[in-house]
Every structure is written in structure tokens, then in C-alpha cells.
Design an enzyme around this catalytic site. Sequence first.
Site, PDB file in Angstrom:
ATOM      1  N   PHE A 192       1.797  -3.353   3.900  1.00 18.65           N
ATOM      2  CA  PHE A 192       2.127  -4.686   4.390  1.00 18.65           C
ATOM      3  C   PHE A 192       3.600  -4.981   4.076  1.00 18.65           C
ATOM      4  O   PHE A 192       4.114  -4.611   3.012  1.00 18.65           O
ATOM      5  CB  PHE A 192       1.251  -5.734   3.717  1.00 18.65           C
ATOM      6  CG  PHE A 192      -0.152  -5.824   4.262  1.00 18.65           C
ATOM      7  CD1 PHE A 192      -0.568  -5.070   5.342  1.00 18.65           C
ATOM      8  CD2 PHE A 192      -1.075  -6.686   3.679  1.00 18.65           C
ATOM      9  CE1 PHE A 192      -1.863  -5.161   5.839  1.00 18.65           C
ATOM     10  CE2 PHE A 192      -2.376  -6.785   4.161  1.00 18.65           C
ATOM     11  CZ  PHE A 192      -2.765  -6.024   5.243  1.00 18.65           C
ATOM     12  N   HIS A 221      -2.217   8.227   6.195  1.00 12.76           N
ATOM     13  CA  HIS A 221      -2.526   6.954   5.542  1.00 12.76           C
ATOM     14  C   HIS A 221      -3.942   6.540   5.945  1.00 12.76           C
ATOM     15  O   HIS A 221      -4.721   6.106   5.104  1.00 12.76           O
ATOM     16  CB  HIS A 221      -1.500   5.909   5.957  1.00 12.76           C
ATOM     17  CG  HIS A 221      -1.582   4.629   5.196  1.00 12.76           C
ATOM     18  ND1 HIS A 221      -1.499   4.563   3.823  1.00 12.76           N
ATOM     19  CD2 HIS A 221      -1.726   3.343   5.618  1.00 12.76           C
ATOM     20  CE1 HIS A 221      -1.586   3.306   3.429  1.00 12.76           C
ATOM     21  NE2 HIS A 221      -1.735   2.543   4.487  1.00 12.76           N
ATOM     22  N   GLU A 228      -0.565   5.239  13.697  1.00  8.61           N
ATOM     23  CA  GLU A 228      -0.335   6.498  13.005  1.00  8.61           C
ATOM     24  C   GLU A 228      -0.730   7.693  13.858  1.00  8.61           C
ATOM     25  O   GLU A 228      -0.040   8.719  13.857  1.00  8.61           O
ATOM     26  CB  GLU A 228      -1.094   6.521  11.684  1.00  8.61           C
ATOM     27  CG  GLU A 228      -0.735   7.709  10.818  1.00  8.61           C
ATOM     28  CD  GLU A 228      -1.353   7.659   9.431  1.00  8.61           C
ATOM     29  OE1 GLU A 228      -0.895   8.409   8.553  1.00  8.61           O
ATOM     30  OE2 GLU A 228      -2.299   6.869   9.226  1.00  8.61           O
ATOM     31  N   LYS A 233      -9.366   8.083   2.593  1.00 10.73           N
ATOM     32  CA  LYS A 233      -9.927   6.734   2.514  1.00 10.73           C
ATOM     33  C   LYS A 233     -11.338   6.642   3.094  1.00 10.73           C
ATOM     34  O   LYS A 233     -12.061   5.693   2.788  1.00 10.73           O
ATOM     35  CB  LYS A 233      -8.991   5.741   3.195  1.00 10.73           C
ATOM     36  CG  LYS A 233      -7.661   5.586   2.473  1.00 10.73           C
ATOM     37  CD  LYS A 233      -6.773   4.554   3.136  1.00 10.73           C
ATOM     38  CE  LYS A 233      -5.448   4.389   2.408  1.00 10.73           C
ATOM     39  NZ  LYS A 233      -4.538   5.544   2.584  1.00 10.73           N
ATOM     40  N   HIS A 238      -9.738   2.367   0.104  1.00 10.69           N
ATOM     41  CA  HIS A 238      -8.294   2.124   0.076  1.00 10.69           C
ATOM     42  C   HIS A 238      -7.928   1.460  -1.240  1.00 10.69           C
ATOM     43  O   HIS A 238      -8.212   0.279  -1.455  1.00 10.69           O
ATOM     44  CB  HIS A 238      -7.912   1.243   1.260  1.00 10.69           C
ATOM     45  CG  HIS A 238      -6.442   1.094   1.472  1.00 10.69           C
ATOM     46  ND1 HIS A 238      -5.504   1.598   0.604  1.00 10.69           N
ATOM     47  CD2 HIS A 238      -5.736   0.485   2.466  1.00 10.69           C
ATOM     48  CE1 HIS A 238      -4.298   1.316   1.054  1.00 10.69           C
ATOM     49  NE2 HIS A 238      -4.407   0.640   2.186  1.00 10.69           N
ATOM     50  N   CYS A 244       0.806  -1.227   0.000  1.00  2.00           N
ATOM     51  CA  CYS A 244       0.000   0.000   0.000  1.00  2.00           C
ATOM     52  C   CYS A 244       0.835   1.271   0.000  1.00  2.00           C
ATOM     53  O   CYS A 244       0.279   2.367  -0.042  1.00  2.00           O
ATOM     54  CB  CYS A 244      -0.950  -0.011   1.193  1.00  2.00           C
ATOM     55  SG  CYS A 244      -2.045  -1.436   1.187  1.00  2.00           S
TER      56      CYS A 244
END
Length: 408
Positions: free
Chosen positions: A395, A302, A313, A331, A336, A162
Site C-alpha cells: 500500500f 507477491h 502482477e 500466500k 499474507h 507489505c
Amino acid sequence: MRTPDIAVTGLGMITPGGAGAAETWETVCAGRPVARRLPGLRGLPVDFGCPVEGVDLDAAVGGRKTWRMHRFVKLALIAARQAVADAGLDPERWDACRVGVVIGVGVGGVSVLTDNALRLHTEGPEAVSPLLVPMMIPNAAAGEVAIALQARGPSLAPATACASGATAIAVARDLLVSGQCDVVVAGGAESVLEPLVMSGFAKMGALSRRCDNPAGASRPFAADRDGFVIAEGAGVLVLERAADAAARGRHPRALLAGVGATTDALHPTAPDPQGRYAQAAVEGALRDAGWSPYDVGHVNAHGTSTPLNDAMEAAVISRVFPHWPPVTSAKGVLGHSLAAAGAIEAALTVLTLEEGIVPPVGNLDAPAAEFDLNCVTKQARSEDVERAVSHSFGFGGHNVVLAFQRGA
């Protein structure tokens, strides 16, 4: 030797929010979530997502070669052409060997793989398409964009999950600073709204299960967040050395002032709970830009809407930026888009610098009580932002942070 300033001179986006940068920006600023149930996912534990709609991709790509392109490639090509046109560049006139293409893709053409695996199982090897490999491989987007634009410099396809779109922009910056390229077309693309991938993400517990309320499912930084919502799309930026852009009379839309990248090296999918290495990426971007944390007027987070990522975060943002800059995450509205997300959000960060507007976090009334964040909620907020950062985490523990400054 002084590092040259890097200018963003063009933006291209095709997202669930719209078929261009202006349409996507309008949707995000309005805070209108676009997730909906999808017929192709009927019967799955998670049967909703955020598709790109309202545009005929084949017609938009044009020509007779669309049959050889997977959907993620078409999205990348459309966004790339938009960005190049926005930059005022003509592929017929540029020095092709000095133009690079970097398109991050996380997964590739999975639907082609699954379709052909079924053919192999039911009909035998003769039924497998000769286009299986070229349509499936993740670097197909970078290759097809390079072919369409006749860009003969380096053509690369970083895959950092991502964070791939942000990684592509970081790599583009390096190609310009090193002198290998004069122009780089960089971004990310993804299209995996299909049963196998959706089932895999659902099985690992990454997706929201709000099938009764798809539009309200993605809620970054909310106390009741329960997972992300998969989207598709593409975002592409054109980057040049600022001096080169000025020489051709082009004003930068923004400057890419700094990049930070680290790896958690901890777990295949879970972030470091304390966010130590995500924080190191943020601090690396600030150091690269020559900024103090207090120079940052906005954080494009993010913000996936997952319990672990958002907690990590939020802690990083509150530690690094104690002056409480406004925070958003697209998002909540767009979902996403995996590898495309970092590039789309970089483009949105550039628009915030240009327009003086920070979009709201979709589906968020207030951040969770334990998060010390100044999230923009309910409606867009006017802010005179001169410097901003965009976070991307993937990831595998990939952390990439881009620091943008208003165009001089």
C-alpha cells in the site's frame, strides 16, 4: 570500483507454517493451507486468519524481559536468533559496531494501543501503561533485536507496508556495499490478528470473505480470488559481503545479486493497473544484477489473492518474462503476513535455489484464463533454478524486487 557480492549466510523464519525455516519450507512445499477461524475474531465480518501456533513465544525468547515486548517483537527476535545461528555467527565475538539490524514493520503493536485507549476512556489517564509507547512503536522490533544481539551498528525500521521486509533486505545490501556494516540482520515482522485491524481491512474490501472455508480462502492468481488472508510471522536473513563470508569459511546460501525499487505515486491502496512501475522495479533489479529477463528461472510472486494486485502482477510477469518461468506465491498456504511477507518470501526463494524445488501455489488448480502464467499448482515441482526474483508490493505504491542467485 566493483560492487561487492552480497551473500545470504543465514535464514530464520517463524510463520503459520512452522517455528523455523525447515518446518515452514515443508508446509509450503506440501501446499497445505493453514488459515482457520480464530476465537478472538468471533462476530467480525472476517473471523479467520493464519496465526503462528505450536510455540511458546515467551519460552522461545527466554529471559525476564518478555513482558515488555509485543508479539511482533518476539517473532522478530526468534527469527533473528535463528538466522544468526544459521550463519554460524556468535554475537559475543563479532565487532558489534559493524553489525546492523534492519527489521521492517508495517503496523506495530496495535493491540497495545487499543487496550490502552479503552483504559483511558473507561478508567482515565492513570490507567494507561507506561509501556504503551515502547511496546507500540514499529521500531521496537529492530531495537529489541539489536539489544538481544548486542548489535551496535545502524538499527533501522523501514515501513513500506507489505513491501517492508523486502525493503529491509534492500537497505541491508546498501549498508554492506557502502562499507558501513560487515554484517546485517535484516527482515520483517508483523502480528495484527486482532479485531481493529481485521475490521479495517475488511471494511476496505481487501480480505477474502470465505468464512465458511478459511483454508481455501487465499487463492493467488485464481479466477475466483476475492481477497487476501491476514497472517502473522517473521522472516530474517543474515547478509554479509561474500568475500567476508568466505574469509571465515562460510559458503553463501545464496547471493543477493540485485535490487529494484519504485513507487507508483498513484493511489494509497490500489496498484497502477498496468503495473508500469512494478515492472520498472523488476527491470531495475535485473539491471542491477546484470541479468537479462531470460536469465531468470523462477518468480516468487507477491501473489496476494486480491483481484487488482494479481491482475497487475500477472501482466508484469508475462511482459517481462516471455519464456514462462515457474511462478509461485506462498500466500496461498501461509496467508499474507504484511510487513513480514517480503522477508519470508525472500527466504523461500533462497531455499528454492538451494533445493531445486518450486513450491505450489496453495488452493490453485490453474491460473485465471486471462493470465499467461506458468504457475506451479497442486504439488511442488523440481526445477534446476540458478537465478530467481522475489516481488513485494505495498500500500502506498511501494514496489521492491530482489534478485537472488544460487550460492557460488
